[in-house]
Design a protein around this motif. Structure first.
Motif, mmCIF file in Angstrom:
data_model
loop_
_atom_site.group_PDB
_atom_site.id
_atom_site.type_symbol
_atom_site.label_atom_id
_atom_site.label_comp_id
_atom_site.label_asym_id
_atom_site.label_seq_id
_atom_site.Cartn_x
_atom_site.Cartn_y
_atom_site.Cartn_z
ATOM 1 N N THR A 1 0.832 -1.211 0.000
ATOM 2 C CA THR A 1 0.000 0.000 0.000
ATOM 3 C C THR A 1 0.867 1.262 0.000
ATOM 4 O O THR A 1 1.954 1.254 -0.576
ATOM 5 C CB THR A 1 -0.991 -0.059 1.174
ATOM 6 N N ALA A 2 0.394 2.318 0.670
ATOM 7 C CA ALA A 2 0.922 3.686 0.481
ATOM 8 C C ALA A 2 2.444 3.819 0.398
ATOM 9 O O ALA A 2 2.959 4.432 -0.548
ATOM 10 C CB ALA A 2 0.368 4.591 1.569
ATOM 11 N N ALA A 3 3.191 3.282 1.366
ATOM 12 C CA ALA A 3 4.635 3.556 1.375
ATOM 13 C C ALA A 3 5.288 3.061 0.090
ATOM 14 O O ALA A 3 6.019 3.803 -0.571
ATOM 15 C CB ALA A 3 5.281 2.912 2.597
ATOM 16 N N VAL A 4 5.005 1.821 -0.268
ATOM 17 C CA VAL A 4 5.659 1.254 -1.459
ATOM 18 C C VAL A 4 5.168 1.949 -2.727
ATOM 19 O O VAL A 4 5.937 2.172 -3.663
ATOM 20 C CB VAL A 4 5.453 -0.277 -1.531
ATOM 21 N N ARG A 5 3.889 2.328 -2.736
ATOM 22 C CA ARG A 5 3.408 2.946 -3.978
ATOM 23 C C ARG A 5 3.960 4.363 -4.146
ATOM 24 O O ARG A 5 4.099 4.848 -5.251
ATOM 25 C CB ARG A 5 1.888 2.876 -4.082
ATOM 26 N N GLU A 6 4.323 5.012 -3.048
ATOM 27 C CA GLU A 6 4.808 6.387 -3.163
ATOM 28 C C GLU A 6 6.329 6.511 -3.238
ATOM 29 O O GLU A 6 6.843 7.450 -3.828
ATOM 30 C CB GLU A 6 4.308 7.214 -1.977
ATOM 31 N N LEU B 1 8.390 -13.883 -4.227
ATOM 32 C CA LEU B 1 7.024 -13.359 -4.016
ATOM 33 C C LEU B 1 6.777 -12.140 -4.899
ATOM 34 O O LEU B 1 7.544 -11.173 -4.888
ATOM 35 C CB LEU B 1 6.827 -12.955 -2.547
ATOM 36 N N GLU B 2 5.666 -12.196 -5.623
ATOM 37 C CA GLU B 2 5.305 -11.048 -6.446
ATOM 38 C C GLU B 2 4.358 -10.152 -5.658
ATOM 39 O O GLU B 2 3.301 -10.596 -5.199
ATOM 40 C CB GLU B 2 4.631 -11.504 -7.733
ATOM 41 N N ILE B 3 4.752 -8.901 -5.484
ATOM 42 C CA ILE B 3 3.922 -7.964 -4.719
ATOM 43 C C ILE B 3 3.105 -7.114 -5.681
ATOM 44 O O ILE B 3 3.644 -6.524 -6.613
ATOM 45 C CB ILE B 3 4.802 -7.031 -3.858
ATOM 46 N N HIS B 4 1.802 -7.050 -5.441
ATOM 47 C CA HIS B 4 0.955 -6.166 -6.238
ATOM 48 C C HIS B 4 0.845 -4.835 -5.510
ATOM 49 O O HIS B 4 0.335 -4.790 -4.389
ATOM 50 C CB HIS B 4 -0.443 -6.758 -6.409
ATOM 51 N N VAL B 5 1.347 -3.804 -6.136
ATOM 52 C CA VAL B 5 1.245 -2.478 -5.513
ATOM 53 C C VAL B 5 -0.117 -1.916 -5.900
ATOM 54 O O VAL B 5 -0.401 -1.728 -7.085
ATOM 55 C CB VAL B 5 2.371 -1.551 -5.995
ATOM 56 N N ILE B 6 -0.972 -1.700 -4.903
ATOM 57 C CA ILE B 6 -2.333 -1.267 -5.241
ATOM 58 C C ILE B 6 -2.487 0.227 -4.994
ATOM 59 O O ILE B 6 -1.790 0.805 -4.152
ATOM 60 C CB ILE B 6 -3.405 -2.062 -4.434
ATOM 61 N N ASP B 7 -3.386 0.858 -5.720
ATOM 62 C CA ASP B 7 -3.591 2.288 -5.499
ATOM 63 C C ASP B 7 -4.563 2.493 -4.329
ATOM 64 O O ASP B 7 -5.125 1.533 -3.779
ATOM 65 C CB ASP B 7 -4.037 2.990 -6.789
ATOM 66 N N GLY B 8 -4.731 3.746 -3.955
ATOM 67 C CA GLY B 8 -5.522 4.058 -2.760
ATOM 68 C C GLY B 8 -6.964 3.596 -2.858
ATOM 69 O O GLY B 8 -7.552 3.134 -1.885
ATOM 70 N N LYS B 9 -7.529 3.709 -4.051
ATOM 71 C CA LYS B 9 -8.926 3.312 -4.204
ATOM 72 C C LYS B 9 -9.099 1.805 -4.052
ATOM 73 O O LYS B 9 -10.091 1.326 -3.505
ATOM 74 C CB LYS B 9 -9.454 3.753 -5.564
ATOM 75 N N GLU B 10 -8.121 1.072 -4.556
ATOM 76 C CA GLU B 10 -8.177 -0.384 -4.434
ATOM 77 C C GLU B 10 -7.971 -0.783 -2.965
ATOM 78 O O GLU B 10 -8.631 -1.699 -2.460
ATOM 79 C CB GLU B 10 -7.114 -1.021 -5.336
ATOM 80 N N GLU B 11 -7.089 -0.069 -2.295
ATOM 81 C CA GLU B 11 -6.867 -0.315 -0.879
ATOM 82 C C GLU B 11 -8.177 -0.089 -0.111
ATOM 83 O O GLU B 11 -8.575 -0.897 0.737
ATOM 84 C CB GLU B 11 -5.772 0.659 -0.389
ATOM 85 N N ALA B 12 -8.862 0.994 -0.453
ATOM 86 C CA ALA B 12 -10.143 1.311 0.199
ATOM 87 C C ALA B 12 -11.166 0.211 -0.075
ATOM 88 O O ALA B 12 -11.896 -0.214 0.823
ATOM 89 C CB ALA B 12 -10.670 2.650 -0.313
ATOM 90 N N ARG B 13 -11.183 -0.258 -1.300
ATOM 91 C CA ARG B 13 -12.159 -1.289 -1.660
ATOM 92 C C ARG B 13 -11.893 -2.584 -0.903
ATOM 93 O O ARG B 13 -12.804 -3.192 -0.344
ATOM 94 C CB ARG B 13 -12.102 -1.563 -3.172
ATOM 95 N N LEU B 14 -10.627 -2.976 -0.846
ATOM 96 C CA LEU B 14 -10.309 -4.234 -0.163
ATOM 97 C C LEU B 14 -10.616 -4.156 1.325
ATOM 98 O O LEU B 14 -11.147 -5.102 1.905
ATOM 99 C CB LEU B 14 -8.844 -4.619 -0.387
ATOM 100 N N SER B 15 -10.318 -3.037 1.953
ATOM 101 C CA SER B 15 -10.626 -3.034 3.388
ATOM 102 C C SER B 15 -12.120 -2.948 3.630
ATOM 103 O O SER B 15 -12.622 -3.527 4.600
ATOM 104 C CB SER B 15 -9.821 -2.024 4.199
ATOM 105 N N ALA B 16 -12.849 -2.286 2.731
ATOM 106 C CA ALA B 16 -14.309 -2.281 2.878
ATOM 107 C C ALA B 16 -14.858 -3.706 2.716
ATOM 108 O O ALA B 16 -15.778 -4.118 3.420
ATOM 109 C CB ALA B 16 -14.935 -1.349 1.851
#
Ligand code: LMR
Ligand code: MG
Length: 512
Positions: A106-111, A128-143
């Motif tokens: 999330t935020a740290a790696v994406r920025e 391990l392949e890390i998917h860097v997600i944007d803020g909206k996707e982060e919001a969606r997943l936690s919702a």
């Protein structure tokens, strides 16, 4: 709880257990990695599918986002720690998971400018392949994580991490509008101008979020370690008796009082009392400024802590629709019954037997009655002297979603009375107060009814006889099949009498 899912119907609720379906069996031992700005975490979910158990859960506070606003780069020490944490996680996953890990950052790696380089290094050294997600996707997943515990609910989900804060609307089980912001406590630490500078920054950011999200006066669901830490301090301030963060409720007044409480206490001493890590506690004063601003801006009618967030959202993502619609509480209880009861399937028979006592109860009440019946025998292996207390503990402290704190106590009390008449003299007395007196009485009635019903058991699906309760004339009738005469011995009779007394009803027993 606002549940509008089909599993609440009687016909459906005791249908074929879904966790035996191939589609949910595939969900066994699902491993996810959350590379957050504060913490890097591995969670491996297991079992009951709709209401997952935490087979493995490990967190390292790497603070990848510390100093990011100054340097534009990941915190170098955190980066090295994250790398070795992930190497360990991969090793563990290879041994216990069904498939490869799913990892998001999330935020740290994406920025950070070295975010891509970090991901490449992780891939190279650990596979391990890390998917860097944007803020909206982060919001969606936690919702979605919140929906795992509160299917069909409404409200605003707010996830705070180290370097960002996301908002997502949920309506009737669907994720709606989403926004992301930089209101993470690690970020706020770096804002110039001291408390005033921070205030101005928080206000300005919240104003922008408000324009996008509009009024949000339903429940506010709080996701993230910093919110949980605030809730922990709130519990300490209120001397709250149940140490379960999930479904803990606060009001805006509580939050204001807790902010004052934090300001007037020694942070280190408070940290120890609350059992928080130093890294976590250091961020609490920043996070609470955001929370106060948020409450001011959105005026939700209620605040609930959710321990379910992005990791659970990743699991939810993999669930088929049919599974999502299931009630997490009932699924978990059914799973417990199938695993631990002497007679799996008898819970349903018992439910049919006690049901007439609760025919005027709300949907939510009937749901709890079902849950209790499914759990009525899962503690049979406990030492007899402690069985009642074990039951109470199991219900109130279980790692379950879909259950308010008052409902935990209801379940706990019902199960306690399944083994003993009196509830006085246990270690739990202060917890009873989380439930009003009328509901305490109802839990006692349920427990006593289960206690009697369980005496007539031989097989699931057996004819336990028919209970009829006439509230108006205060009568309790039991009709037993003639072949049950021998089973209806003196202890059974005493238990039934105890149930009638709890109902303040006169008892009539007949055989047919
Ligand atoms: C993060 O950014 O690390 C958060 O999502 C979780 C935490 O521990 O604060
Ligand atoms: Mg996060």
């Amino acid at each position: 709880m606002n549940v509008t899912i089909d599993s609440l119907e009687d016909a459906d609720i005791f249908g074929r257990p879904l966790f035996n379906d191939p589609s949910s069996r595939k969900l066994k031992r699902v491993g996810v990695v959350d590379v957050g700005s504060n913490s890097v975490r591995l969670v491996v979910f297991d079992g009951a599918a709709r209401s997952p158990a935490y087979f493995f859960n490990e967190k390292i506070m790497c603070a990848l986002g510390a100093g990011l606003s100054d340097t534009g780069r990941l915190n170098p020490e955190g980066r090295a720690r994250a790398l070795s944490a992930i190497a360990r996680f991969q090793e563990i996953a290879a041994q216990i998971c069904n498939g490869p890990l799913t990892a998001v950052a999330t935020a740290a790696v994406r920025e950070a400018e070295d975010g891509p380089e970090f991901c490449a290094e992780v891939l190279d050294k650990t596979g391990l392949e890390i998917h860097v997600i944007d803020g909206k996707e982060e919001a969606r997943l936690s919702a979605q994580g919140v929906l795992l515990g509160w299917p069909g609910s409404y409200g605003l989900v707010c996830d705070i991490g180290g370097s960002s804060m996301e908002l997502a609307e949920i309506n009737d089980g669907e994720v709606g509008e989403r926004v992301t912001s930089k209101l993470g406590p690690l970020k706020l630490q770096d804002i110039e101008g001291g408390a005033e500078g921070r205030q101005a920054y928080i206000q300005k950011t919240l104003d922008k979020l408000y324009v996008k999200m509009g009024d949000q006066e339903n429940r506010l669901f709080l996701v993230g370690g910093s919110w949980r830490a605030i809730a922990r301090v709130d519990m300490e301030r209120r001397a709250y008796p149940l140490n379960v963060l999930h479904e803990y409720r606060m009001t805006a007044e509580d939050v204001a009082a807790t902010a004052a409480f934090i300001a007037e206490n020694d942070l280190e001493e408070l940290r120890q009392r609350c059992g928080l890590s130093a890294q976590r506690m250091a961020l609490v004063p920043f996070a609470i400024e955001v929370l106060i601003g948020l409450l001011d801006r959105f005026t939700p009618y209620d605040i609930a802590i959710s321990s379910y967030g992005i990791r659970e959202g990743m699991l939810y993502e993999q669930m088929p629709d049919e599974l999502r619609r299931r009630d997490p509480l009932i699924e978990a209880c059914r799973h417990a019954e199938s695993k631990d009861a002497r007679l799996p399937g008898f819970g349903r028979t018992l439910y049919d037997f006690v049901k007439p006592l609760f025919k005027d109860g709300s949907k939510d009440r009937k749901r709890l009655v079902k849950a209790a019946c499914l759990l009525h025998d899962v503690s049979w292996r406990a030492h007899p002297d402690y069985r009642a207390e074990t039951c109470f503990d199991n219900a109130t402290r279980a790692n379950l979603g879909g259950l308010k704190h008052s409902e935990r106590v209801f379940l706990g009390l019902a199960l306690l009375h399944r083994y003993r008449n009196k509830r006085e003299g246990t270690r739990f007395e202060e917890l009873y107060d989380l439930l009003n007196l009328e509901d305490q009485k109802q839990a006692e009635i349920l427990g006593k009814a289960m206690r009697f019903g369980a005496m007539l058991w031989m097989q699931a699906g057996t004819d336990l006889g028919k209970l009829t309760y006439k509230a108006a004339s205060a009568e309790l009738h039991l009709e037993l099949p003639d072949r049950a005469r021998a089973l209806y011995g003196e202890v059974a009779e005493a238990r039934l009498q105890s149930l009638a007394s709890a109902l303040e009803a006169e008892l009539f027993v007949s055989f047919s």
